[in-house]
Design a protein around this motif. Structure first.
Motif, PDB file in Angstrom:
ATOM      1  N   GLU A 185       0.829  -1.210   0.000  1.00 55.86           N
ATOM      2  CA  GLU A 185       0.000   0.000   0.000  1.00 55.86           C
ATOM      3  C   GLU A 185       0.864   1.263   0.000  1.00 55.86           C
ATOM      4  OE1 GLU A 185      -3.135   2.305  -0.464  1.00 55.86           O
ATOM      5  OE2 GLU A 185      -3.179   0.117  -0.547  1.00 55.86           O
ATOM      6  N   HIS A 186       1.944   1.271   0.790  1.00 54.43           N
ATOM      7  CA  HIS A 186       2.839   2.441   0.799  1.00 54.43           C
ATOM      8  C   HIS A 186       3.496   2.634  -0.560  1.00 54.43           C
ATOM      9  CE1 HIS A 186       2.548   2.166   5.222  1.00 54.43           C
ATOM     10  NE2 HIS A 186       2.705   3.466   5.143  1.00 54.43           N
ATOM     11  N   GLY A 187       3.909   1.548  -1.196  1.00 50.13           N
ATOM     12  CA  GLY A 187       4.502   1.633  -2.530  1.00 50.13           C
ATOM     13  C   GLY A 187       3.521   2.155  -3.554  1.00 50.13           C
ATOM     14  N   ARG A 188       2.303   1.710  -3.450  1.00 45.46           N
ATOM     15  CA  ARG A 188       1.258   2.182  -4.367  1.00 45.46           C
ATOM     16  C   ARG A 188       1.010   3.676  -4.199  1.00 45.46           C
ATOM     17  NH1 ARG A 188      -4.477  -0.814  -4.362  1.00 45.46           N
ATOM     18  NH2 ARG A 188      -5.471   1.167  -4.707  1.00 45.46           N
ATOM     19  N   GLN A 189       0.958   4.122  -2.952  1.00 46.93           N
ATOM     20  CA  GLN A 189       0.758   5.548  -2.694  1.00 46.93           C
ATOM     21  C   GLN A 189       1.940   6.369  -3.193  1.00 46.93           C
ATOM     22  OE1 GLN A 189       0.015   5.900   1.490  1.00 46.93           O
ATOM     23  NE2 GLN A 189      -2.038   5.021   1.362  1.00 46.93           N
ATOM     24  N   ALA A 190       3.157   5.867  -3.011  1.00 43.05           N
ATOM     25  CA  ALA A 190       4.340   6.591  -3.478  1.00 43.05           C
ATOM     26  C   ALA A 190       4.351   6.677  -5.001  1.00 43.05           C
ATOM     27  CB  ALA A 190       5.607   5.901  -2.981  1.00 43.05           C
ATOM     28  N   ALA A 191       3.970   5.606  -5.678  1.00 41.71           N
ATOM     29  CA  ALA A 191       3.919   5.627  -7.144  1.00 41.71           C
ATOM     30  C   ALA A 191       2.868   6.616  -7.635  1.00 41.71           C
ATOM     31  CB  ALA A 191       3.619   4.228  -7.677  1.00 41.71           C
ATOM     32  N   ARG A 192       1.716   6.651  -6.989  1.00 44.34           N
ATOM     33  CA  ARG A 192       0.672   7.619  -7.366  1.00 44.34           C
ATOM     34  C   ARG A 192       1.153   9.049  -7.173  1.00 44.34           C
ATOM     35  NH1 ARG A 192      -3.754   5.934  -4.014  1.00 44.34           N
ATOM     36  NH2 ARG A 192      -3.758   3.785  -4.639  1.00 44.34           N
ATOM     37  N   HIS A 193       1.816   9.286  -6.040  1.00 46.58           N
ATOM     38  CA  HIS A 193       2.322  10.630  -5.758  1.00 46.58           C
ATOM     39  C   HIS A 193       3.382  11.026  -6.791  1.00 46.58           C
ATOM     40  CE1 HIS A 193       3.559  14.162  -3.547  1.00 46.58           C
ATOM     41  NE2 HIS A 193       4.820  13.721  -3.577  1.00 46.58           N
ATOM     42  N   GLY A 194       4.272  10.105  -7.129  1.00 46.57           N
ATOM     43  CA  GLY A 194       5.297  10.392  -8.130  1.00 46.57           C
ATOM     44  C   GLY A 194       4.697  10.679  -9.491  1.00 46.57           C
ATOM     45  N   ALA A 195       3.689   9.917  -9.873  1.00 46.27           N
ATOM     46  CA  ALA A 195       3.029  10.142 -11.162  1.00 46.27           C
ATOM     47  C   ALA A 195       2.354  11.513 -11.195  1.00 46.27           C
ATOM     48  CB  ALA A 195       2.013   9.037 -11.436  1.00 46.27           C
ATOM     49  N   ARG A 196       1.717  11.889 -10.086  1.00 50.09           N
ATOM     50  CA  ARG A 196       1.080  13.227 -10.036  1.00 50.09           C
ATOM     51  C   ARG A 196       2.113  14.330 -10.122  1.00 50.09           C
ATOM     52  NH1 ARG A 196      -2.480  10.927  -6.026  1.00 50.09           N
ATOM     53  NH2 ARG A 196      -1.070  11.698  -4.424  1.00 50.09           N
ATOM     54  N   THR A 197       3.256  14.133  -9.450  1.00 51.12           N
ATOM     55  CA  THR A 197       4.314  15.153  -9.469  1.00 51.12           C
ATOM     56  C   THR A 197       4.878  15.313 -10.872  1.00 51.12           C
ATOM     57  OG1 THR A 197       4.875  14.635  -7.181  1.00 51.12           O
ATOM     58  CG2 THR A 197       6.527  15.806  -8.470  1.00 51.12           C
ATOM     59  N   VAL A 198       5.157  14.198 -11.551  1.00 52.24           N
ATOM     60  CA  VAL A 198       5.688  14.267 -12.912  1.00 52.24           C
ATOM     61  C   VAL A 198       4.665  14.912 -13.842  1.00 52.24           C
ATOM     62  CG1 VAL A 198       6.377  12.861 -14.900  1.00 52.24           C
ATOM     63  CG2 VAL A 198       7.296  12.361 -12.633  1.00 52.24           C
ATOM     64  N   THR A 199       3.420  14.528 -13.712  1.00 49.69           N
ATOM     65  CA  THR A 199       2.364  15.118 -14.545  1.00 49.69           C
ATOM     66  C   THR A 199       2.296  16.625 -14.334  1.00 49.69           C
ATOM     67  OG1 THR A 199       1.100  13.077 -14.447  1.00 49.69           O
ATOM     68  CG2 THR A 199      -0.098  15.054 -15.073  1.00 49.69           C
ATOM     69  N   HIS A 200       2.389  17.051 -13.106  1.00 48.69           N
ATOM     70  CA  HIS A 200       2.340  18.483 -12.787  1.00 48.69           C
ATOM     71  C   HIS A 200       3.487  19.232 -13.468  1.00 48.69           C
ATOM     72  CE1 HIS A 200       1.924  22.210 -10.556  1.00 48.69           C
ATOM     73  NE2 HIS A 200       3.204  22.097 -10.173  1.00 48.69           N
ATOM     74  N   TYR A 201       4.721  18.695 -13.346  1.00 46.50           N
ATOM     75  CA  TYR A 201       5.873  19.376 -13.944  1.00 46.50           C
ATOM     76  C   TYR A 201       5.809  19.368 -15.459  1.00 46.50           C
ATOM     77  CZ  TYR A 201       8.197  19.969  -9.478  1.00 46.50           C
ATOM     78  OH  TYR A 201       8.503  20.357  -8.200  1.00 46.50           O
TER      79      TYR A 201
END
Length: 114
Positions: A71-87
Motif C-alpha cells: 500500500e505504501h509503494g502504491r501511494q508513493a507511485a501515485r504521488h510520483g506520477a502526479r508530481t511528474v504530470t504536474h511538472y
C-alpha cells in the motif's frame, strides 16, 4: 487461535502424571513407566502446538507487513506520477528536452560510441 494439540497434550500430560502417581503409590513399576511416558508425550504435543501457534502468528504478521508495504509503494507511485504530470504540464518544453536527453543517454549505453 489455540491449536488442539495444546489442549490434548495438556490432557495427556495430566493423565500421565496421575497414572505415574498411582503407580508410585501402588508400587506398580509398569504403571509408573507408562504414566511418565504419557506425560512426556503430552508435553511434546503441547510444545508442538505452541510452535504451530507461533508460526501461524509469525505468518499473519508477515502478511500484514507485506500488505502495508504494498500500500505504501502504491501511494508513493501515485504521488510520483502526479508530481511528474504536474511538472510536464507546467513546463512542457523542458520535459521534452529532458526526455530527449534521457533517450540519447540510453542510446549511447545500448549502442556504445562508434
Amino acid at each position: 487461535m489455540v491449536d488442539t494439540d495444546r489442549i490434548t497434550g495438556a490432557a495427556r500430560e495430566l493423565g500421565g502424571k496421575a497414572q505415574s502417581t498411582l503407580g508410585d503409590l501402588a508400587g506398580d513399576r509398569r504403571a509408573q513407566v507408562e504414566g511418565r511416558f504419557r506425560e512426556a508425550q503430552g508435553h511434546a504435543e503441547q510444545v508442538a502446538g505452541e510452535a504451530r501457534d507461533a508460526l501461524r502468528d509469525a505468518a499473519d504478521t508477515a502478511i500484514d507487513y507485506a500488505e502495508d508495504a504494498y500500500e505504501h509503494g502504491r501511494q508513493a507511485a501515485r504521488h510520483g506520477a502526479r508530481t511528474v504530470t504536474h511538472y510536464v504540464e507546467e513546463t512542457p518544453l523542458l520535459a521534452l528536452l529532458v526526455a530527449g536527453a534521457v533517450g540519447y543517454g540510453l542510446a549511447l549505453l545500448v549502442h556504445g560510441r562508434r
